[in-house]
Scaffold this active site. Sequence first.
Site, PDB file in Angstrom:
ATOM      1  N   CYS A  93       0.870  -1.351   0.017  1.00 52.12           N
ATOM      2  CA  CYS A  93      -0.055  -0.131  -0.014  1.00 52.12           C
ATOM      3  C   CYS A  93       0.833   1.191   0.085  1.00 52.12           C
ATOM      4  CB  CYS A  93      -0.854  -0.063   1.153  1.00 52.12           C
ATOM      5  SG  CYS A  93      -2.401   0.978   0.712  1.00 52.12           S
ATOM      6  N   HIS A 194      -3.622  -5.482   2.194  1.00 55.37           N
ATOM      7  CA  HIS A 194      -3.302  -5.644   3.700  1.00 55.37           C
ATOM      8  C   HIS A 194      -3.802  -7.070   4.219  1.00 55.37           C
ATOM      9  CE1 HIS A 194      -1.725  -1.516   4.180  1.00 55.37           C
ATOM     10  NE2 HIS A 194      -2.739  -1.067   3.602  1.00 55.37           N
TER      11      HIS A 194
END
Length: 250
Positions: A93, A194
């Site tokens: 990310c 994630h």
Amino acid sequence: MKIRVAHLYPDYLNIYADRGNMAVLSQRAAWRGIELEYRPVGVAEAIQVGEDDLVYVGGGQDREQALIAPDLAARAPELEAAVEGGAAVLAVCGGYQLLGHFYRDRSGAELPGAGVFDLHTVAGERRMIGDVLLECEIEPGERRTLAGFENHAGRTILGPVAEPLGRVVSGFGNDGESGFEGCRRGRAIGTYLHGPLLPRNPWLADWLLAQAVAHRSGDVPDLEPLPDELEAQAHTVAAGRAHTRGGRFG
Ligand code: GLN
């Protein structure tokens, strides 16, 4: 066998338990008798190019990204040399965004990237949130799925020489439009997923471990399979969630 792992900015980029990815790599290495030497790398601390077999960088909010972006961008030559030299990379990310050319945040401020991946990212009005399921072919002919969770304002645009990590089966992915997610360059992987990512995707954890060993030893090892029943259940649950509640704007 010993492999060295550099974890960049663990005190700044570590949301959604991304630190758990390190725990998974360390344990799965230990179960095979591979020693994993873990080294946190803070601002202004050196990456020993050629010494580190895997470089890891986690996710972070715009504020934390801004705190480390200049330092990370200044590492561009080291990181390029590491990737060209066959080190493995996992960037998640915010860390993924900053391995591209730049990240333009919600305020319009442009954070410099390290340019490892040919991509750039621009934050949009609404956050892309939800469970994600991808279909990947990281080795020719080996179609695998990756399940995870995404929460990002950034829309990542791949450049002409960038290869996506996978095709979005459910969720937003890089920009909610292209149908692709993440980026892959040799042994380097960037992704929005994630979770943390690796506990529910053991095949990718083992792929990264094998690449790190190959960087150290010269040969990609055939790691002995582990009893991954729990991990498989976690993957199934995450994949199911992606189908039922993937991809909503926040
Ligand atoms: N701050 C970045 C974004 O909002 C990355 C967020 C993250 O790492 N989850 O797109």
